[in-house]
Design a protein around this motif. Sequence first.
Motif, PDB file in Angstrom:
ATOM      1  N   GLY A  62       0.762  -1.238   0.000  1.00 63.47           N
ATOM      2  CA  GLY A  62       0.000   0.000   0.000  1.00 63.47           C
ATOM      3  C   GLY A  62       0.793   1.288   0.000  1.00 63.47           C
ATOM      4  N   THR A  63       2.117   1.208  -0.083  1.00 55.52           N
ATOM      5  CA  THR A  63       2.916   2.435  -0.129  1.00 55.52           C
ATOM      6  C   THR A  63       2.630   3.192  -1.423  1.00 55.52           C
ATOM      7  N   LYS A  64       2.347   4.496  -1.291  1.00 60.16           N
ATOM      8  CA  LYS A  64       2.040   5.332  -2.453  1.00 60.16           C
ATOM      9  C   LYS A  64       3.190   6.265  -2.825  1.00 60.16           C
ATOM     10  N   LYS A  65       4.084   6.519  -1.854  1.00 66.02           N
ATOM     11  CA  LYS A  65       5.178   7.458  -2.107  1.00 66.02           C
ATOM     12  C   LYS A  65       6.477   6.877  -1.572  1.00 66.02           C
ATOM     13  N   ILE A  66       7.507   6.925  -2.405  1.00 70.45           N
ATOM     14  CA  ILE A  66       8.855   6.513  -2.007  1.00 70.45           C
ATOM     15  C   ILE A  66       9.794   7.674  -2.263  1.00 70.45           C
ATOM     16  N   ARG A  67      10.643   7.937  -1.291  1.00 72.80           N
ATOM     17  CA  ARG A  67      11.694   8.940  -1.459  1.00 72.80           C
ATOM     18  C   ARG A  67      13.044   8.247  -1.311  1.00 72.80           C
ATOM     19  N   LEU A  68      13.923   8.432  -2.295  1.00 77.07           N
ATOM     20  CA  LEU A  68      15.288   7.897  -2.223  1.00 77.07           C
ATOM     21  C   LEU A  68      16.187   8.960  -1.608  1.00 77.07           C
ATOM     22  N   THR A  69      16.988   8.541  -0.633  1.00 72.93           N
ATOM     23  CA  THR A  69      17.827   9.468   0.110  1.00 72.93           C
ATOM     24  C   THR A  69      19.226   8.894   0.259  1.00 72.93           C
ATOM     25  N   GLY A  70      20.062   9.593   1.027  1.00 72.46           N
ATOM     26  CA  GLY A  70      21.400   9.125   1.340  1.00 72.46           C
ATOM     27  C   GLY A  70      21.751   9.535   2.755  1.00 72.46           C
ATOM     28  N   ILE A  86      11.985   1.328  -9.987  1.00 74.50           N
ATOM     29  CA  ILE A  86      11.036   1.616  -8.900  1.00 74.50           C
ATOM     30  C   ILE A  86       9.865   2.442  -9.416  1.00 74.50           C
ATOM     31  N   ALA A  87      10.138   3.418 -10.277  1.00 74.31           N
ATOM     32  CA  ALA A  87       9.069   4.262 -10.824  1.00 74.31           C
ATOM     33  C   ALA A  87       8.031   3.447 -11.575  1.00 74.31           C
ATOM     34  N   ALA A  88       8.435   2.298 -12.105  1.00 70.22           N
ATOM     35  CA  ALA A  88       7.528   1.469 -12.900  1.00 70.22           C
ATOM     36  C   ALA A  88       6.666   0.543 -12.044  1.00 70.22           C
ATOM     37  N   LEU A  89       6.860   0.520 -10.727  1.00 71.82           N
ATOM     38  CA  LEU A  89       6.086  -0.386  -9.875  1.00 71.82           C
ATOM     39  C   LEU A  89       4.602   0.004  -9.903  1.00 71.82           C
ATOM     40  N   PRO A  90       3.731  -0.925 -10.254  1.00 66.70           N
ATOM     41  CA  PRO A  90       2.300  -0.606 -10.318  1.00 66.70           C
ATOM     42  C   PRO A  90       1.748  -0.264  -8.932  1.00 66.70           C
ATOM     43  N   GLY A  91       1.049   0.853  -8.857  1.00 73.06           N
ATOM     44  CA  GLY A  91       0.475   1.278  -7.580  1.00 73.06           C
ATOM     45  C   GLY A  91       1.228   2.417  -6.925  1.00 73.06           C
ATOM     46  N   LEU A  92       2.493   2.621  -7.316  1.00 72.28           N
ATOM     47  CA  LEU A  92       3.256   3.732  -6.752  1.00 72.28           C
ATOM     48  C   LEU A  92       2.839   5.039  -7.426  1.00 72.28           C
TER      49      LEU A  92
END
Length: 332
Positions: A62-70, A86-92
């Motif tokens: 159910g995750t709708k938003k992912i942020r890549l960090t360092g 990751i951008a291509a994951l269905p549902g994101l």
Amino acid sequence: MSERVLIDGFSRKVDYVRISVTDRCDFRCVYCMAEDMTFLPRQQILSLEEIEQVAERFVALGTKKIRLTGGEPLVRAGIVGLCKRIAALPGLRELCMTTNGSQLEKLAQPLFDAGLNRLNISLDSLDPASFKELTRTGDLAKVIAGIDAANAAGFVHTKLNCVVMQGRNDHEINDLVAFAIERKLDITFIEEMPLGTISEHSRAESFFSSDQVRERIAERYTLINSTESTQGPSRYWRVAEAPDIRIGFISPHSHNFCATCNRVRVTVEGRLLLCLGNEHSMDLKAVLRANPGHPEKLEKAIIEAMKLKPYQHNFEINDDVQVVRFMNMTGG
């Protein structure tokens, strides 16, 4: 079939995850890390494939938003390809990144083409000497070129992140707002967080609250309160003189945002960190490596970890180290 969701022990829906892809950085910002840092050996951090597997399971839950960090995510080899997968994951719905901007002049367009939706770019000073002092190794001109490259590539609602420190850059607040307005950028001002042991300055003496920042901005601009949200901790205001941009405030000390917390972090070592200001965590790397080819085991660990999420952090405005890990280990 009903949508799968992650719910913590306080009935909060968790649908936003921040994933650190590296602890390494080409800057040494004074509030983020020590000048002489020791970084983790490669075998102790998640591989790109493992990061992708973690992202897949979170989106499945159910995750709708992912942020890549360092660290600085753009120093990790293969980052553009990771973004594309990751951008291509269905549902994101949204894939974002927090960066210091130093590599954007060459990578902004490839990142946009890969499907990255939005950028947060750290910018604490517009004075080259002060910028160098705060970052220890940074080149302001290079970062500004990166910001301009992001605009040219097509990114919109790019946000500047500024950690305000009394006596260091608080006199630049309105100059930074003017810079944001000129380039049609959002900007967020952040209270310094007590993560990791530093000796470069006193956090108690450098503390500058969000209320003080707002008072400073009000000397030049008219702020209008807003109920807008980007799913993160920022509380937004609009500017009457520039209605197209937003000014945000992240206030872990003065106005904590815990009651509505919807996010968790995955550290560069693969620990699922349930709260920025606490050490509650679950070792996802161990689960991944002990159960190759069994994503259901990873899902179960993520679901179980939600029980560990505390209600709130308890940051104090003093020089005590409340959390020993540096921000580059946690993920910005």
